[in-house]
Design an enzyme around this catalytic site. Structure first.
Site, PDB file in Angstrom:
ATOM      1  N   ASP A  32      62.168  37.238  22.068  1.00  0.00           N
ATOM      2  CA  ASP A  32      62.183  38.264  23.112  1.00  0.00           C
ATOM      3  C   ASP A  32      60.801  38.905  23.216  1.00  0.00           C
ATOM      4  O   ASP A  32      60.163  39.213  22.218  1.00  0.00           O
ATOM      5  CB  ASP A  32      63.254  39.324  22.807  1.00  0.00           C
ATOM      6  CG  ASP A  32      63.576  40.155  24.026  1.00  0.00           C
ATOM      7  OD1 ASP A  32      64.681  39.999  24.578  1.00  0.00           O
ATOM      8  OD2 ASP A  32      62.716  40.968  24.451  1.00  0.00           O
ATOM      9  N   ILE A  33      60.360  39.122  24.436  1.00  0.00           N
ATOM     10  CA  ILE A  33      59.031  39.665  24.689  1.00  0.00           C
ATOM     11  C   ILE A  33      58.931  41.139  24.250  1.00  0.00           C
ATOM     12  O   ILE A  33      57.842  41.648  24.005  1.00  0.00           O
ATOM     13  CB  ILE A  33      58.712  39.503  26.202  1.00  0.00           C
ATOM     14  CG1 ILE A  33      57.232  39.484  26.466  1.00  0.00           C
ATOM     15  CG2 ILE A  33      59.388  40.546  27.048  1.00  0.00           C
ATOM     16  CD1 ILE A  33      56.876  39.045  27.885  1.00  0.00           C
ATOM     17  N   ASN A  89      74.657  40.810  27.287  1.00  0.00           N
ATOM     18  CA  ASN A  89      74.756  41.887  28.265  1.00  0.00           C
ATOM     19  C   ASN A  89      75.329  41.323  29.553  1.00  0.00           C
ATOM     20  O   ASN A  89      74.722  40.468  30.189  1.00  0.00           O
ATOM     21  CB  ASN A  89      73.380  42.524  28.504  1.00  0.00           C
ATOM     22  CG  ASN A  89      72.872  43.238  27.266  1.00  0.00           C
ATOM     23  OD1 ASN A  89      73.653  43.823  26.526  1.00  0.00           O
ATOM     24  ND2 ASN A  89      71.575  43.178  27.029  1.00  0.00           N
ATOM     25  N   HIS A 102      72.496  34.746  28.738  1.00  0.00           N
ATOM     26  CA  HIS A 102      71.778  34.476  27.479  1.00  0.00           C
ATOM     27  C   HIS A 102      72.384  35.301  26.366  1.00  0.00           C
ATOM     28  O   HIS A 102      72.924  36.382  26.595  1.00  0.00           O
ATOM     29  CB  HIS A 102      70.286  34.799  27.625  1.00  0.00           C
ATOM     30  CG  HIS A 102      70.016  36.163  28.182  1.00  0.00           C
ATOM     31  ND1 HIS A 102      70.095  36.440  29.527  1.00  0.00           N
ATOM     32  CD2 HIS A 102      69.714  37.325  27.579  1.00  0.00           C
ATOM     33  CE1 HIS A 102      69.824  37.711  29.730  1.00  0.00           C
ATOM     34  NE2 HIS A 102      69.605  38.278  28.561  1.00  0.00           N
TER      35      HIS A 102
HETATM   36  P1  5GP Z   1      69.174  41.380  29.287  1.00  0.00           P
HETATM   37  O1  5GP Z   1      69.041  42.858  29.462  1.00  0.00           O
HETATM   38  O2  5GP Z   1      69.161  40.665  30.608  1.00  0.00           O
HETATM   39  O3  5GP Z   1      70.313  41.007  28.404  1.00  0.00           O
HETATM   40  O4  5GP Z   1      67.900  40.952  28.451  1.00  0.00           O
HETATM   41  C1  5GP Z   1      66.750  40.420  28.985  1.00  0.00           C
HETATM   42  C2  5GP Z   1      65.778  40.296  27.842  1.00  0.00           C
HETATM   43  O5  5GP Z   1      64.750  39.416  28.225  1.00  0.00           O
HETATM   44  C3  5GP Z   1      65.116  41.621  27.443  1.00  0.00           C
HETATM   45  O6  5GP Z   1      65.388  41.877  26.072  1.00  0.00           O
HETATM   46  C4  5GP Z   1      63.643  41.383  27.725  1.00  0.00           C
HETATM   47  O7  5GP Z   1      62.802  42.003  26.758  1.00  0.00           O
HETATM   48  C5  5GP Z   1      63.540  39.884  27.704  1.00  0.00           C
HETATM   49  N1  5GP Z   1      62.495  39.337  28.556  1.00  0.00           N
HETATM   50  C6  5GP Z   1      62.180  39.729  29.824  1.00  0.00           C
HETATM   51  N2  5GP Z   1      61.189  38.973  30.327  1.00  0.00           N
HETATM   52  C7  5GP Z   1      60.855  38.084  29.357  1.00  0.00           C
HETATM   53  C8  5GP Z   1      59.882  37.036  29.284  1.00  0.00           C
HETATM   54  O8  5GP Z   1      59.123  36.767  30.205  1.00  0.00           O
HETATM   55  N3  5GP Z   1      59.825  36.328  28.127  1.00  0.00           N
HETATM   56  C9  5GP Z   1      60.632  36.607  27.066  1.00  0.00           C
HETATM   57  N4  5GP Z   1      60.485  35.859  25.972  1.00  0.00           N
HETATM   58  N5  5GP Z   1      61.582  37.584  27.100  1.00  0.00           N
HETATM   59  C10 5GP Z   1      61.682  38.311  28.237  1.00  0.00           C
END
Ligand code: 5GP
Ligand code: ZN
Length: 115
Positions: A32-33, A89, A102
């Protein structure tokens, strides 16, 4: 959103994407970034599924595979023994930011009882 605009579909299509640390024919894994724990991985199906609302009987194999790869990645990260958390989520109230289903894998410190 179309799959051409989806950031995770972009990674799925690019076999040499630098941030992909694991890949097979059904899923891939990135760090995660914006990590929320010392280990924070995202386990992502190659196929675009917006959310669990798009998962039916045909997607059961890939959904099961996400969990198999999660345990394998936890082992590789040295987190399988102490434990880890998987979270997904689903939708707005859960803060789903990326509309490509994911699993989050969090580990590397005590994570509390819920979250
Ligand atoms: P969600 O809230 O959709 O469950 O989580 C999305 C996750 O993706 C977040 O934890 C966010 O930090 C991560 N994320 C967003 N953009 C990128 C990216 O470009 N690369 C990576 N590796 N993670 C990302
Ligand atoms: Zn996608």
């Amino acid at each position: 959103m179309t799959t051409s605009e989806c950031i995770f579909c972009g990674m799925a299509r690019n076999p040499t994407h630098e941030s992909v640390i694991y890949r097979d024919d059904r899923v891939f894994v990135v760090k995660d970034i914006n990590p929320q724990a010392p280990v924070h991985l995202l386990i992502i199906p190659n196929m675009h599924l917006n959310s669990l609302a798009y998962v039916g009987p045909g997607q059961v194999p890939v959904m099961g595979h996400l969990f198999v790869v999660a345990e394998e990645m936890a082992r590789r990260e040295g987190a399988a023994l102490n434990g880890y958390r998987l979270s997904l989520n689903q939708g707005e109230d859960a803060g789903q930011a990326i509309a490509h289903l994911h699993l989050h894998l969090l580990a590397g410190q005590p994570l509390g009882t819920m979250g």
